[in-house]
Design a protein around this motif. Structure first.
Motif, short mmCIF file in Angstrom:
data_model
loop_
_atom_site.label_atom_id
_atom_site.label_comp_id
_atom_site.label_asym_id
_atom_site.label_seq_id
_atom_site.Cartn_x
_atom_site.Cartn_y
_atom_site.Cartn_z
N MET A 160 21.58 86.85 -0.55
CA MET A 160 22.95 86.68 -0.10
C MET A 160 23.00 85.73 0.95
SD MET A 160 24.92 88.93 2.77
CE MET A 160 26.37 90.00 1.52
N SER A 161 23.98 84.48 0.18
CA SER A 161 24.00 83.08 1.16
C SER A 161 24.56 83.56 3.10
CB SER A 161 24.58 82.83 0.11
OG SER A 161 26.19 82.47 0.50
N ILE A 162 24.22 82.49 2.46
CA ILE A 162 24.33 82.14 4.57
C ILE A 162 27.12 82.53 4.35
CG2 ILE A 162 25.44 80.38 6.49
CD1 ILE A 162 22.33 79.11 6.05
N ASP A 163 27.09 81.15 3.48
CA ASP A 163 28.11 81.20 3.13
C ASP A 163 29.05 82.37 2.70
OD1 ASP A 163 28.79 79.03 3.75
OD2 ASP A 163 28.87 78.47 1.31
N ASP A 164 28.44 84.08 1.85
CA ASP A 164 28.67 85.18 1.22
C ASP A 164 27.94 86.02 2.73
OD1 ASP A 164 29.46 84.62 -1.21
OD2 ASP A 164 27.26 85.01 -1.79
N LYS A 165 27.03 85.46 3.31
CA LYS A 165 27.37 86.34 5.47
C LYS A 165 28.28 86.32 5.71
CE LYS A 165 24.06 87.43 8.67
NZ LYS A 165 22.98 87.91 9.77
N ARG A 166 28.74 84.78 6.42
CA ARG A 166 30.07 84.32 6.88
C ARG A 166 31.16 85.49 6.50
NH1 ARG A 166 31.40 84.06 11.48
NH2 ARG A 166 33.02 83.16 12.49
N ILE A 167 31.99 85.52 5.19
CA ILE A 167 32.46 85.58 4.32
C ILE A 167 32.69 87.49 4.17
CG2 ILE A 167 33.77 86.57 2.33
CD1 ILE A 167 32.77 83.41 1.12
N SER A 168 31.32 87.97 3.97
CA SER A 168 31.72 89.43 4.72
C SER A 168 31.92 89.59 6.65
CB SER A 168 29.99 89.92 4.24
OG SER A 168 29.55 90.83 4.66
N GLU A 169 31.67 88.64 7.24
CA GLU A 169 32.12 89.25 8.40
C GLU A 169 33.01 89.10 8.47
OE1 GLU A 169 29.43 85.80 9.95
OE2 GLU A 169 27.20 87.71 10.53
N PHE A 170 33.96 87.99 8.39
CA PHE A 170 36.04 87.82 8.71
C PHE A 170 36.34 88.76 8.02
CE2 PHE A 170 35.20 82.76 8.92
CZ PHE A 170 35.11 83.07 10.26
N ALA A 171 35.38 89.45 6.85
CA ALA A 171 35.57 90.91 5.91
C ALA A 171 36.01 91.52 6.77
CB ALA A 171 35.24 91.12 5.31
N TYR A 172 34.58 91.89 7.54
CA TYR A 172 34.65 93.56 7.97
C TYR A 172 35.30 93.46 9.52
CZ TYR A 172 32.76 97.08 11.22
OH TYR A 172 32.22 97.78 11.17
N GLN A 173 35.20 92.44 9.90
CA GLN A 173 36.64 92.19 11.01
C GLN A 173 38.32 92.61 10.60
OE1 GLN A 173 36.12 87.99 12.30
NE2 GLN A 173 33.76 88.56 13.35
N ILE A 174 38.15 91.69 9.86
CA ILE A 174 40.06 91.68 9.13
C ILE A 174 40.08 93.54 8.94
CG2 ILE A 174 41.10 91.36 6.87
CD1 ILE A 174 39.88 88.84 6.79
N TRP A 175 38.81 94.23 8.20
CA TRP A 175 39.40 95.44 7.87
C TRP A 175 39.69 96.46 9.24
CZ3 TRP A 175 35.11 99.41 9.02
CH2 TRP A 175 35.02 100.51 7.88
N GLU A 176 38.63 95.81 9.69
CA GLU A 176 38.89 96.89 11.13
C GLU A 176 40.10 96.31 11.93
OE1 GLU A 176 35.29 95.65 13.54
OE2 GLU A 176 34.77 97.84 13.41
N SER A 177 40.54 95.21 12.62
CA SER A 177 41.56 94.92 12.45
C SER A 177 42.48 95.12 12.38
CB SER A 177 41.87 93.11 13.02
OG SER A 177 41.98 92.85 11.74
N GLU A 178 42.81 96.17 11.13
CA GLU A 178 43.79 97.09 10.06
C GLU A 178 43.86 97.72 9.81
OE1 GLU A 178 44.33 95.19 6.32
OE2 GLU A 178 45.15 92.69 6.72
N GLY A 179 42.73 98.32 10.69
CA GLY A 179 42.60 100.31 11.48
C GLY A 179 42.04 100.28 10.06
N LYS A 180 40.82 100.10 9.37
CA LYS A 180 40.28 100.62 8.06
C LYS A 180 40.49 101.20 6.98
CE LYS A 180 36.83 100.89 11.91
NZ LYS A 180 35.29 101.68 13.05
N PRO A 181 41.60 100.47 6.88
CA PRO A 181 42.42 101.30 5.41
C PRO A 181 41.44 100.68 4.54
CG PRO A 181 43.21 98.85 5.80
CD PRO A 181 41.84 99.39 6.71
N GLU A 182 41.51 102.00 3.36
CA GLU A 182 40.51 102.06 1.84
C GLU A 182 41.76 101.23 1.03
OE1 GLU A 182 39.50 105.84 1.49
OE2 GLU A 182 38.77 106.56 3.41
#
Length: 86
Positions: free
Chosen positions: A1-23
């Motif tokens: 996983m590249s540095i960019d993909d890792k950062r995108i993954s971190e952002f995606a996780y934060q967004i997912w958490e902030s929205e109440g962990k929807p499926e």
């Protein structure tokens, strides 16, 4: 996983958490995160602020030296007012 993909993954996780962990929102979260990471990489890097110079501490002689101004004279208290007779 590249540095960019890792950062995108971190952002995606934060967004997912902030929205109440929807499926079922993974692709939308990933796209939002990709845009955030892209904007972050294009933003100018902040330069660290320089700390303001603190004034030099006063020397012992300056602290111990008496003030050249005389102390203000104390005001005399006023006598109480006499009640007026109506």
């Amino acid at each position: 996983m590249s540095i960019d993909d890792k950062r995108i993954s971190e952002f995606a996780y934060q967004i997912w958490e902030s929205e109440g962990k929807p499926e079922g929102q993974e692709s939308r979260h990933w796209e939002m995160a990709r845009k955030l990471a892209e904007a972050e990489s294009l933003a100018p890097k902040a330069t660290p602020r320089k700390a303001k110079a603190k004034p030099a501490p006063a020397s012992t002689a300056e602290v111990a030296a008496p003030s050249k101004k005389p102390a203000p004279a104390a005001k005399k208290p006023r006598p109480p007012k006499k009640p007026t007779v109506a």
